[in-house]
Every structure is written in structure tokens, then in C-alpha cells.
Enzyme design. Structure first.
Site, PDB file in Angstrom:
ATOM      1  N   GLU A 142       0.875  -1.199   0.137  1.00 60.63           N
ATOM      2  CA  GLU A 142      -0.006  -0.070  -0.132  1.00 60.63           C
ATOM      3  C   GLU A 142       0.772   1.198   0.183  1.00 60.63           C
ATOM      4  O   GLU A 142       0.519   2.093  -0.687  1.00 60.63           O
ATOM      5  CB  GLU A 142      -0.904  -0.052   1.284  1.00 60.63           C
ATOM      6  N   HIS A 145       2.049   2.148  -3.532  1.00 58.52           N
ATOM      7  CA  HIS A 145       1.043   3.066  -4.371  1.00 58.52           C
ATOM      8  C   HIS A 145       1.222   4.284  -3.966  1.00 58.52           C
ATOM      9  O   HIS A 145       1.081   4.831  -5.085  1.00 58.52           O
ATOM     10  CB  HIS A 145      -0.361   2.409  -3.919  1.00 58.52           C
TER      11      HIS A 145
HETATM   12 ZN   LIG Z   1      -2.474  -2.473  -4.691  1.00 59.21          ZN
END
Ligand SMILES: [Zn+2]
Length: 270
Positions: A142, A145
């Protein structure tokens, strides 16, 4: 109105149109891809900050925010080991205004909004019986990202396709469109699936962040195996925004092996 829109579109094309950037250094995993950005980091991060504050305050009102102190401490400790490792990919990231919160929910979900706004759901931790290494695998993914600014890139793609002229105003700081950009961040976080390219990049950078933080990068493989077993007919929320592919586990296995020396070096320091 028509004239104003035309002027705005022309401004966007000339001022903000097709700014090609490399958001991150390649790292040991070698992620390298130019990204076209039409919206500034500042705009998207400001909107993400608003979207995050809304989600957190709603969770608080419902008594679902950081209910279990020990669990919160655990998740924040893992974040505390991963966040300094972001320097391997971009020098500014360790200094971001990171936030980490745990939301009580049956959903198997976790996300990081642009600019480092992280939420972990108790459903992911408890239903998957996630180990620290596995929590780190999801968190690393995460965080990746956010480092790659995939949210900003996807907002830019939406703008390029002419979705919501008011976004143009937001990008130029003209006001009026900021609310739309905030809504777009919410949609990107909860509803819209990530592209396969984004997923591969986040997987690869994620295992490196975990390894550098002293977490076993191979946990990404066991995590995904658990995730797909828990999927069932409707699938956990996480899978709706993180499409799974058979090739994913193979790619993760290969990249986890590649960053094992980083993991061993980090472990030797402790
Ligand atoms: Zn992802």
C-alpha cells in the site's frame, strides 16, 4: 460557461498537460516507468488529506477507530519500521505527514491514500490471522502505491479522458473542483480497481520495503495465498481493488528471493 471551459481546457493542456515524471528511484527491484501527470502532488495530497479525515471521523463516530490499543500499537510499530525505508525509493517520503489508524470492520481491507494516509481494517488482521511479516507485506504494498503516486496518475488519466471538467479547476487551484478531486480519491481508494501495472509495481516495491524493514519478504506469498482462500464467492474488499492473478504469486516469489539479502542485512542489524 462554454468559453470559460474552453479557456480552462486550453490552460490545462498548455500548463499542466502531459508532465512526464519518474516518481521513484528504481530500488533493488528495478521499477522504472515514466508517468504522465496532469494534477499536482499538492492538489491530490490535499484532497487525500480531506478524504482521510472524513473516513477517520466517521469511524470515530461509530466507535470503530483504534478500539484495541495493543493492535494499534502493533500496526503502528510495523509502519514505524517501514516508513524510514521509503527513502530507498524517494528522498522526500520519510518526511511526509504519515498517519496510521486501525478501523474495526469485518472487511479484509487496507489502503494508503496519496501522501501516506494509511488505514488497516481489523478484518484483514484477524480473519487472515496475519503475522507481523504479513501485515508488513500488505502495508509495504500500500505504501508503494503512494510512493509511485498511482492515485495522482489515475486522477490524471481521468482528467485526460475529460471526466469532470471541475477537476480542471482543482488542478489549477481555481477552487470549486477540490470537492470533486476529494471524491475521486475516495472512489480510487474504495471502488476502482488498480491497474495490473500498478499492482505489479506495488508488489515489487512492497517486498523491498518489507525486506529493508527486517520483515520476511516471502510473507507476501503466504499472505496472498491466505487472501485468495478467504475470498469466497464475493471476495474480500481488498481483492476488488487489488485484482489477483495466477502470475502474481510467481512474481512475488521471484522478487522476494531477490530482496532476501536486504532482509538478512536488516536482520543482522537487530
Ligand atoms: Zn495494490
Amino acid at each position: 460557461m462554454r468559453v470559460r471551459k474552453t479557456v480552462l481546457v486550453a490552460l490545462v493542456v498548455s500548463l499542466a498537460g502531459c508532465k512526464s515524471v519518474n516518481t521513484t528511484q528504481p530500488g533493488a527491484v528495478g521499477v522504472e516507468r515514466k508517468q504522465n501527470m496532469m494534477v499536482s502532488s499538492d492538489s491530490i495530497n490535499r484532497s487525500a488529506g480531506k478524504a482521510y479525515a472524513q473516513v477517520i471521523s466517521e469511524a470515530q463516530k461509530k466507535g470503530q477507530l483504534n478500539v484495541d490499543a495493543a493492535q494499534l500499537k502493533r500496526v503502528r510499530a510495523i509502519a514505524g519500521r517501514l516508513i524510514p525505508q521509503t527513502a530507498a525509493f524517494r528522498a522526500d517520503a520519510p518526511g511526509w505527514t504519515w498517519e496510521v489508524n486501525v478501523i474495526t470492520s469485518k472487511d479484509v481491507n487496507a489502503w494508503c491514500m496519496p501522501g501516506g494516509k494509511i488505514a488497516f481494517y481489523t478484518g484483514l488482521i484477524e480473519r487472515l490471522q496475519a503475522t507481523d511479516d504479513e501485515v508488513a507485506a500488505v502495508m509495504g504494498h500500500e505504501i508503494a502505491h503512494a510512493l509511485r503516486e498511482h492515485g495522482r496518475e489515475r486522477a490524471s488519466q481521468a482528467m485526460a479522458q475529460g471526466i469532470g471538467i471541475s477537476l480542471v479547476g482543482a488542478a489549477l487551484g481555481l477552487g470549486g473542483g477540490a470537492q470533486d478531486l476529494t471524491q475521486l480519491v475516495v472512489d480510487l481508494t474504495f471502488n476502482l480497481p488498480n491497474s495490473r501495472t500498478d499492482e505489479v509495481e506495488a508488489d515489487r516495491i512492497g517486498v523491498e520495503l518489507a525486506a529493508r524493514g527486517g520483515f520476511d519478504p516471502r510473507a507476501a506469498v503466504s499472505l496472498w495465498e491466505k487472501m485468495s482462500k478467504t475470498g469466497g464467492a464475493q471476495g474480500p474488499n481488498f481483492l476488488s481493488t487489488h485484482p489477483s492473478h495466477a502470475s502474481r504469486v510467481n512474481d512475488l516469489r521471484g522478487y522476494a528471493a531477490k530482496v532476501m539479502p536486504l532482509y538478512e542485512a536488516a536482520r543482522a542489524k537487530h
